[in-house]
Design an enzyme around this catalytic site. Structure first.
Site, short mmCIF file in Angstrom:
data_model
loop_
_atom_site.label_atom_id
_atom_site.label_comp_id
_atom_site.label_asym_id
_atom_site.label_seq_id
_atom_site.Cartn_x
_atom_site.Cartn_y
_atom_site.Cartn_z
N SER A 40 -0.96 10.17 2.01
CA SER A 40 -0.14 9.24 1.34
C SER A 40 -0.90 8.44 0.54
CB SER A 40 0.90 8.70 2.11
OG SER A 40 0.10 7.92 3.27
N HIS A 59 5.22 13.47 3.33
CA HIS A 59 5.08 13.26 2.06
C HIS A 59 5.23 14.26 1.11
CE1 HIS A 59 4.21 8.91 2.63
NE2 HIS A 59 3.34 9.51 3.52
N LYS A 61 12.08 9.67 3.88
CA LYS A 61 11.36 9.63 2.44
C LYS A 61 12.15 10.45 1.26
CE LYS A 61 6.91 8.16 4.17
NZ LYS A 61 7.41 8.05 5.54
#
Length: 410
Positions: free
Chosen positions: A192, A220, A251
């Site tokens: 990330s 991610h 996310k």
């Protein structure tokens, strides 16, 4: 009662952070549903200003998607606010089971297990595995997330740290250990802070050669890569070679929570042995319902994923045109290297106050000293005008920064 010596120790710890420029300041914002990434910044004096959020992890804007909100409203009206307990004590509902079914299907695994966060999912799973495989040796990438590091540290078993993305070093470590010892390789698909990719195929080859389990953090990447948003492993056709996949619901899916997906037997054992799962109140049904709706929607929304990648490419191209020092490994993450914690904080403050651009500084220990940065996360809901405004703000500030770093405070 806090003793004087205790108070002094606390003051000293906070002073060190201030002196190094690493003290974290939280910015109070109110997201604007239907208009995000626009938000309202509430200053300490009570005044307000409209800002654009450029550092959020709601990568695809799913936190405001109508399908997600409708599912959450329906679940809230049907069940109320909370889950009422741990998964073992009244905290397992139809909403949790539906979410786990969606996640298992997403990753083409037999089962999935939902936790309150991806951090807890990593920590609980990795710290539990040595109970299941006595003598387990865990091989961990040097840049793995703190949650993976903590889980591996807590499990008390043998561990080996291989240099970041260094397959040759990993091979040497595997070859040096007892061939009969159980082994696990833990790594990430997208890292990330730099936005680089893990060598998934090569690591899977080594795992097969040395008889090791594979544990892949796709936090991610889920929702954003692959034909249905299953992550980089899906994009590369490698999901079947990964034993345990870790992901997040907070996310790209825009809600909250984390999970693992694996074989039914692996999930059952983690469910039965991991204290971080057993003794934690489960996600509220309203959250599980919203997450399930988001996962379900994104399986078919390739256009949103493509728009996300386009937004990242455009931003990186324009930053490069200004000659700014960004890292570009081909992912959606756009780190702008400043290289000093004080200067990074100055730029962050100036962007917010002068331009209404919100991006938080990233400092040590999240990244190595000397690589402090601003980390931008463009999304499909950042329009062309927002991008142009950001580019103009950075151009202006970087010019000032090059002449005199202290000007940033003026």
């Amino acid at each position: 009662m806090i003793l004087p010596s205790t108070d002094a120790a606390l003051d000293a710890a906070l002073s060190r952070l201030h002196e190094e420029g690493r003290y974290r300041t939280f910015i109070d914002i109110v997201r604007k549903q239907g208009a995000f990434p626009r938000a309202t910044w509430r200053r300490p004096d009570g005044s307000e200003r409209e800002i654009v959020v450029w550092c959020g992890n709601d990568y695809l804007g799913m936190g405001q998607h109508p399908a997600v909100l409708a599912a959450m409203h329906e679940a809230l009206d049907a069940t109320g606010a909370g889950s009422g307990g741990t998964r073992n004590i009244s905290g397992t509902t139809l909403y949790h089971k539906a979410l786990e079914a969606e996640l298992a299907d997403l990753h083409r695994k037999e089962a999935a297990l939902v936790f309150t966060s991806a951090y807890i999912a990593n920590d609980a799973t990795l710290s539990t595995l040595p109970k299941l495989f006595p003598g387990l040796i865990t091989y961990s990438d040097a840049l793995n997330h703190a949650s993976m590091i903590e889980g591996i540290r807590r499990h008390g078993g043998a561990k080996r740290i291989f240099r970041h993305n260094d397959v040759a070093h990993l091979r040497a470590l595997l070859a040096a250990d007892d061939p009969a010892a159980p082994k696990l390789i833990a790594f990430e698909s997208v890292y990330s802070m730099d936005g680089d990719f893990g060598p998934i195929a090569e690591i899977c080859d080594l795992a097969q050669e040395f008889g090791a389990l594979t544990y892949l953090d796709e936090v991610h990447a889920v929702g954003m890569y692959g034909p249905r948003g299953g992550g980089v492993a899906e994009k590369l056709g490698l999901m079947g070679r990964i034993d345990i996949i870790n992901g997040t619901l907070g996310k790209a899916f825009g809600v909250m929570g984390g999970y693992i997906a694996a074989s039914a037997k692996m999930v059952d054992v983690v469910r039965s042995y991991a204290p971080g799962f057993i003794f934690t109140t489960s996600l509220p049904p309203v959250v599980a319902a919203g997450a399930a709706a988001s996962v379900r929607h994104l399986k078919g929304d390739r256009a949103r994923r493509e728009a996300h990648q386009t937004a990242a490419r455009v931003l990186k191209t324009r930053l490069k045109a200004l000659g700014l020092p960004i890292l570009d490994h081909g992912s959606h993450i756009v780190p702008l290297i400043v290289g000093d914690p004080r200067h990074t904080k100055m730029m962050s403050d100036a962007l917010l106050e002068d331009f209404g651009v919100y991006v938080q500084p990233i400092n040590f220990p999240t990244v190595p000293r000397g690589t402090e940065r601003l980390r931008f996360t463009p999304s499909p809901v950042h329009d062309a005008g927002m991008t142009a405004h950001l580019i103009g703000a950075l151009d202006s500030l970087w010019s000032r920064c090059a002449l005199n770093r202290a000007d940033l405070t003026g």
